[in-house]
Write an enzyme that holds these catalytic residues in place. Structure first.
Site, PDB file in Angstrom:
ATOM      1  N   SER A 176       0.849  -1.187   0.000  1.00 55.64           N
ATOM      2  CA  SER A 176       0.000   0.000   0.000  1.00 55.64           C
ATOM      3  C   SER A 176       0.885   1.237   0.000  1.00 55.64           C
ATOM      4  O   SER A 176       1.679   1.418  -0.915  1.00 55.64           O
ATOM      5  CB  SER A 176      -0.956  -0.025   1.200  1.00 55.64           C
ATOM      6  N   THR A 177       0.809   2.072   1.040  1.00 54.89           N
ATOM      7  CA  THR A 177       1.563   3.324   1.073  1.00 54.89           C
ATOM      8  C   THR A 177       3.054   3.078   0.869  1.00 54.89           C
ATOM      9  O   THR A 177       3.667   2.322   1.607  1.00 54.89           O
ATOM     10  CB  THR A 177       1.348   4.032   2.419  1.00 54.89           C
ATOM     11  N   HIS A 202      -2.710  -1.283  -3.267  1.00 53.46           N
ATOM     12  CA  HIS A 202      -3.854  -0.384  -3.067  1.00 53.46           C
ATOM     13  C   HIS A 202      -3.669   0.832  -3.965  1.00 53.46           C
ATOM     14  O   HIS A 202      -2.765   1.646  -3.742  1.00 53.46           O
ATOM     15  CB  HIS A 202      -3.944   0.066  -1.605  1.00 53.46           C
ATOM     16  N   MET A 295       0.061   1.279   4.842  1.00 54.72           N
ATOM     17  CA  MET A 295      -0.707   1.727   6.004  1.00 54.72           C
ATOM     18  C   MET A 295      -1.839   0.749   6.296  1.00 54.72           C
ATOM     19  O   MET A 295      -2.451   0.203   5.379  1.00 54.72           O
ATOM     20  CB  MET A 295      -1.274   3.126   5.728  1.00 54.72           C
ATOM     21  N   ASP A 298      -4.238  -4.614   6.119  1.00 54.65           N
ATOM     22  CA  ASP A 298      -4.706  -5.507   5.059  1.00 54.65           C
ATOM     23  C   ASP A 298      -3.572  -6.449   4.655  1.00 54.65           C
ATOM     24  O   ASP A 298      -2.444  -6.012   4.438  1.00 54.65           O
ATOM     25  CB  ASP A 298      -5.166  -4.691   3.847  1.00 54.65           C
TER      26      ASP A 298
END
Length: 363
Positions: A176-177, A202, A295, A298
């Protein structure tokens, strides 16, 4: 607790006002100033010493990418890009993430009557998370020198047979991030005959196609946005589209990609947990899974399911992560057998792929 000090940089007075209003909803955030262009922003950074910068791309005097590149070279700090969710906006935003931006968010609309609360919540969450990040400019990656491994095919050709469930291992990646750059580092280090790789990052729907195209240009593997029913092949990497969950299924003769238009899982669509669960069900011990920077949490429970199914499981370490949320959650859950810095992960994935995938032998 000290508040996160934010400088909003955007040439639109309306956007500056909207951003300031939304950030003011969170008592843990203080907008210390705004700037209409990078030249003003440069002076305000020196004067106000903000913790986080929100940065537009198209501005007078100097475009946002040039300013970001100079900033990350001279005074690295957490930057959240404000982007339009278009194909053109995707290309620019992905370039900004390469240059060191921590994250991005959608440019707020002037019509926020029905979405103000949700937009404000997302913007505040990303700004607060960015304040904890370790900003880093693009890293140069030394590509692995992988000598060719010859088989009997070099002497005697083999009759083509259909795939079996006991064939090549499959690598799955969740991020993600900060993940767009982490995924690049891994894929850029892979040889053209690497095991198949599936990636859930993501990312918005408009960004996943351009992101896959960027990865295809930088990797020796063939990288594409996954399509429903697409066969999973050695030397290929498949990026989950931003509009669907990506699953792996056995269709009786081979593994294929399946796209699922279900609800968001862990507030994400695509979700890493969905990909990992599908692998635990369809491939199990034949899976090598890694959770990269991001972040939230998940993928943590999905990684644990894979470990319990006999898969090899890894996470990125805290020092090399932009945000150690997802890998940290998996590590604390006991879902990962190994924790490695980003620049060691590709080599370890390849080493694991060369081992017999019987679970116990992967050490």
């Amino acid at each position: 607790m000290e508040r996160v000090r934010v400088l909003v940089v955007d040439d639109s007075a309306l956007v500056r006002k909207l951003m300031t209003t939304m950030l003011a909803c969170d008592p843990a955030i203080e907008v210390v100033g705004t700037a209409a262009d990078p030249l003003i922003a440069r002076e305000k950074i020196k004067l106000l010493n903000p913790d986080v910068l929100t940065l537009d791309v198209e501005m007078p005097h100097m475009d946002g990418l040039t300013f970001l590149e100079n900033l990350m070279r001279l005074r690295p700090m957490p930057v959240v890009m404000v982007s339009s969710l278009t194909v053109q906006g995707a290309e620019v935003t992905l370039r900004a993430l390469e240059l060191g931006a921590v994250d991005f968010l959608a440019k707020p609309s002037s019509d926020l009557a029905n979405s103000f609360g949700q937009s404000a919540q997302e913007i505040c969450a990303k700004v607060k998370q960015a304040a904890t990040a370790r900003p880093r400019a693009r890293t140069a990656v030394r590509k692995l020198e992988v000598p060719p491994r010859l088989s009997a095919d070099a002497v005697l050709p083999r009759v083509q047979t259909s795939g079996t469930r006991g064939g090549s291992p499959i690598i799955v990646i969740g991020a993600s991030t900060g993940g767009t750059e982490a995924v690049r580092v891994v894929l850029e280090s892979m040889p053209p005959d690497a095991p198949p790789i599936l990636v859930t990052q993501h990312i918005p729907e408009a960004f996943s196609g351009p992101f896959a195209a960027r990865m295809d240009r930088c990797s020796a593997m063939r990288v594409c946005e996954a399509q429903d029913g697409q066969p999973i092949q050695t030397g290929h990497a498949y990026i989950a589209p931003g509009s669907h969950h990506l699953l792996v299924m056995w269709d009786g003769a081979k593994y294929v990609c399946r796209l699922h238009d279900g609800p968001p899982v862990n507030r994400h669509k695509p979700s890493v947990d969905v990909l990992f669960r599908s692998m635990a069900a369809s491939a199990g011990v034949g899976t090598i899974a890694v959770l990269l920077t991001g972040m939230g949490d998940d993928g943590a429970r999905g990684l644990l399911e894979l470990k319990q199914a006999g898969a090899a499981t890894l996470v990125q370490d805290e020092a090399s992560s932009v945000v150690w949320g997802m890998p940290g959650a998996a590590w604390k859950l006991g879902a990962a057998a190994e924790m490695l810095p980003l620049d060691h992960i590709a080599a370890r994935l390849l080493a694991l792929a060369r081992q017999p995938h019987d679970g116990a032998s992967r050490t």
